[in-house]
Write a protein that holds these residues in place. Structure first.
Motif: not given
Length: 447
Positions: A119-130
């Motif tokens: 899912l975009p909300p969780t997957a985008a968080l994992v692959v973010s440089a944050a």
């Protein structure tokens, strides 16, 4: 010599061999589920990384976690995001294995874990440089370790030790250390979660206390060596936002120093839009605010002495992301903050990048905000499922152990939330759906 050992020795060799084979098959079956889940989740997350390479949020991690920023600069953004995908896959598989100890079947927890990786909300968080990605993964590991230690206690085997318990304690140490190294908010989360585990796991209390103290000492040691690994953080925006809300609630003459930082109208407007410190920091004179740090601190301390309710009001307003299911409507900063992709996040293959962008844009529909982008709802649902399981199986400690990381996150955000960024509650977005699978357990598995 005991009767049991005598019987074991008098059994035929073929019976003892069958027993050893049965135990070996049982151990292999327990390992099969987490490895399969971790492999599936990593495959999905690698697709996301390929879609947004080098990372979703680009090459410039936000301030507040200097050690994370230094690590990203040292290994570059792409490899850092790749390491985060591997850590997320391990954390999801590890948590699924922990839930299996409480009777959750892989047919329920496995698909949920893979869906979270997709899912975009969780997957985008994992692959973010944050840094929020690190705190989220650390919260998953901490919860998994706590649940596994609790399961061993329920089975009456916390004193036996062994490789499994050593693994759980090592994971717990790593999680607390990672939280502490992401800044004061992460350290607050680690302290609150560790306190809950100390209360609920008495038989391993000394080991947890020792490991927690050692993990929290790591950033202190790095700071003493000259690296700002555990900064106190820039408190000016937080204090100024508290003062702005107090000024809006009850207007009072501003001193010349505060007026130089921002005009009275800007102070009042920032107080009306109290959901983020940016409501004031986007307006104020940064250089003047830096010079007036002592005056801002003095005015804030006086406000805390005279009107502590206004300080709490401001903190709770900004902490709405931690507790409220729906976003507020009091100003442009009250909506759920969802950072967009960086300009350089073009991916390795254009069709894959286009599909990821389209799916994320689709799920940004305002009607889905409360369901997909705010963690409070999933925190409550996950705890409700844990409470139901605890009531059915008389394991009261399950609720605090399962909710320790999320509760620590909520308390840390109450103390020092700066905005409504959905990533700050990423732990609840992951843990809530997985803990919800506890509601599927009606009878305890015997294997």
């Amino acid at each position: 010599m005991s009767i049991g050992s005598t019987r074991g020795e008098t059994r035929p060799e073929w019976a003892r061999r069958q027993e050893r084979e049965r135990r070996h098959r049982r151990a292999k079956s327990r390992l099969r589920l987490p490895f399969a889940v971790a492999a599936a989740c990593w495959a999905v997350l690698l697709l996301w990384l390929a879609a947004v390479y080098p990372a979703f949020t680009g090459d410039a991690p936000e301030p507040g976690a200097p050690l994370y920023a230094a690590a990203v600069r040292a290994v570059h953004t792409g490899p850092a995001a790749l390491a985060q995908t591997a850590a997320a896959a391990f954390a999801l598989g590890y948590l699924v294995a922990a839930l299996a100890r409480f009777g959750v079947r892989g047919r329920y927890s496995g698909p949920v874990a893979v869906a979270l990786a997709a899912l975009p909300p969780t997957a985008a968080l994992v692959v973010s440089a944050a840094p929020a990605a690190v705190t989220t993964l650390a919260a998953l590991l901490l919860t998994g370790a706590g649940l596994r230690l609790l399961a061993r206690r329920a089975e009456g085997a916390p004193e036996r030790g062994g490789p499994a318990q050593r693994l759980d304690l090592a994971v717990l140490f790593t999680a607390v250390c990672a939280l502490a190294l992401t800044g004061t908010r992460g350290a607050g989360t680690a302290l609150a979660a560790a306190a809950v585990l100390l209360l609920c796991l008495p038989r391993v209390r000394a080991r947890i206390a020792l490991l927690t103290a050692a993990a929290l000492a790591v950033p202190i040691a790095l700071a003493l060596l000259g690296h700002p690994a555990s900064p106190s953080g820039d408190l000016r925006p937080l204090r100024a936002a508290d003062l702005a809300l107090a000024q809006h609630r009850a207007a009072a003459p501003l001193g010349p120093v505060l007026t130089a930082v921002a005009p009275p109208a800007d102070w009042d407007a920032a107080g009306a839009d109290c959901s983020a410190t940016a409501a004031l920091t986007d307006r104020w004179n940064t250089a003047t605010a830096r010079r007036a740090e002592d005056e801002l601190a003095s005015a804030w301390r006086q406000l805390l002495r005279d009107h502590p309710d206004r300080v709490l009001d401001a903190r709770l307003c900004r902490a709405r992301i931690a507790w409220a299911v729906r976003a507020g409507d009091g100003g442009p900063h009250a909506a759920t903050g969802v950072p967009g992709p960086a300009a350089g996040a073009r991916g390795l293959w254009h069709p894959l990048h286009a599909a990821a962008t389209w799916s994320r844009t689709l799920l940004r529909a305002p009607q889905l905000d409360w369901l997909l982008w705010r963690g409070a709802l999933w925190a409550y649902l996950g705890l409700a499922a844990a409470a139901l399981h605890a009531w059915r199986h008389r394991t009261g400690a399950l609720v605090p152990v399962a909710g320790a990381a999320v509760l620590g996150t909520q308390l840390a955000l109450t103390a020092a939330a700066a905005d409504q960024d959905y990533r700050t509650m990423g732990a609840a977005l992951f843990l809530g759906p997985l803990l919800l699978t506890l509601a599927t357990v009606r009878t305890r598995r015997t294997d």
